[in-house]
Design a protein around this motif. Sequence first.
Motif, PDB file in Angstrom:
ATOM      1  N   ARG A  59       0.852  -1.179   0.000  1.00 45.76           N
ATOM      2  CA  ARG A  59       0.000   0.000   0.000  1.00 45.76           C
ATOM      3  C   ARG A  59       0.888   1.228   0.000  1.00 45.76           C
ATOM      4  O   ARG A  59       1.775   1.375   0.839  1.00 45.76           O
ATOM      5  CB  ARG A  59      -0.893   0.015   1.229  1.00 45.76           C
ATOM      6  N   LYS A  62      -3.149   5.838  -0.930  1.00 42.21           N
ATOM      7  CA  LYS A  62      -4.456   5.200  -1.074  1.00 42.21           C
ATOM      8  C   LYS A  62      -4.459   4.152  -2.181  1.00 42.21           C
ATOM      9  O   LYS A  62      -5.497   3.610  -2.516  1.00 42.21           O
ATOM     10  CB  LYS A  62      -5.523   6.251  -1.372  1.00 42.21           C
ATOM     11  N   TYR A  64      -3.079   0.488  -3.895  1.00 37.64           N
ATOM     12  CA  TYR A  64      -2.560  -0.834  -3.567  1.00 37.64           C
ATOM     13  C   TYR A  64      -1.885  -1.421  -4.795  1.00 37.64           C
ATOM     14  O   TYR A  64      -2.344  -1.230  -5.926  1.00 37.64           O
ATOM     15  CB  TYR A  64      -3.693  -1.768  -3.120  1.00 37.64           C
ATOM     16  N   GLN A  91      -9.056  -0.910  -5.384  1.00 36.21           N
ATOM     17  CA  GLN A  91      -9.607  -1.190  -4.052  1.00 36.21           C
ATOM     18  C   GLN A  91     -10.707  -2.251  -4.106  1.00 36.21           C
ATOM     19  O   GLN A  91     -10.786  -3.115  -3.251  1.00 36.21           O
ATOM     20  CB  GLN A  91     -10.154   0.103  -3.433  1.00 36.21           C
ATOM     21  N   ASN A  99      -8.613  -6.603   2.996  1.00 33.91           N
ATOM     22  CA  ASN A  99      -8.785  -5.160   3.081  1.00 33.91           C
ATOM     23  C   ASN A  99      -8.886  -4.711   4.535  1.00 33.91           C
ATOM     24  O   ASN A  99      -8.276  -3.713   4.937  1.00 33.91           O
ATOM     25  CB  ASN A  99     -10.008  -4.727   2.277  1.00 33.91           C
TER      26      ASN A  99
END
Length: 115
Positions: A59, A62, A64, A91, A99
């Motif tokens: 990460r 914001k 990934y 996301q 998550n």
Amino acid sequence: MPIDPITWTIIIGSFLAGATVGYFWDELRAWATRVIGYLLARINRAIEVTSDAIVYLVREGKRYYKKVEMFSRNIYTKVTSLLSDKKEIYQGDIPEDLNKQLEYKSKLELGRAST
């Protein structure tokens, strides 16, 4: 029926070319064998082995990413290099349990960084 000069030129040229190739055949074959040997030696010097791939879920802010790393070593020179590739994951593509785990660990890191 007489044969024209162009046909005689082709016949004589073919005979001379065949005689020349026949005369130099051993040299041509030895040269080709040497060249193939050199090429194979070059190819063998480039042979590398790789480690098992290591896969990360990373990460950054914001975003990934899935990241893959593996080590590569030339079997002759023993030079080792790190190969890696990174691709963004959206996301919505991250499973819910992972998550939640990522969010929890992010909060822990933010708490640790603020102290």
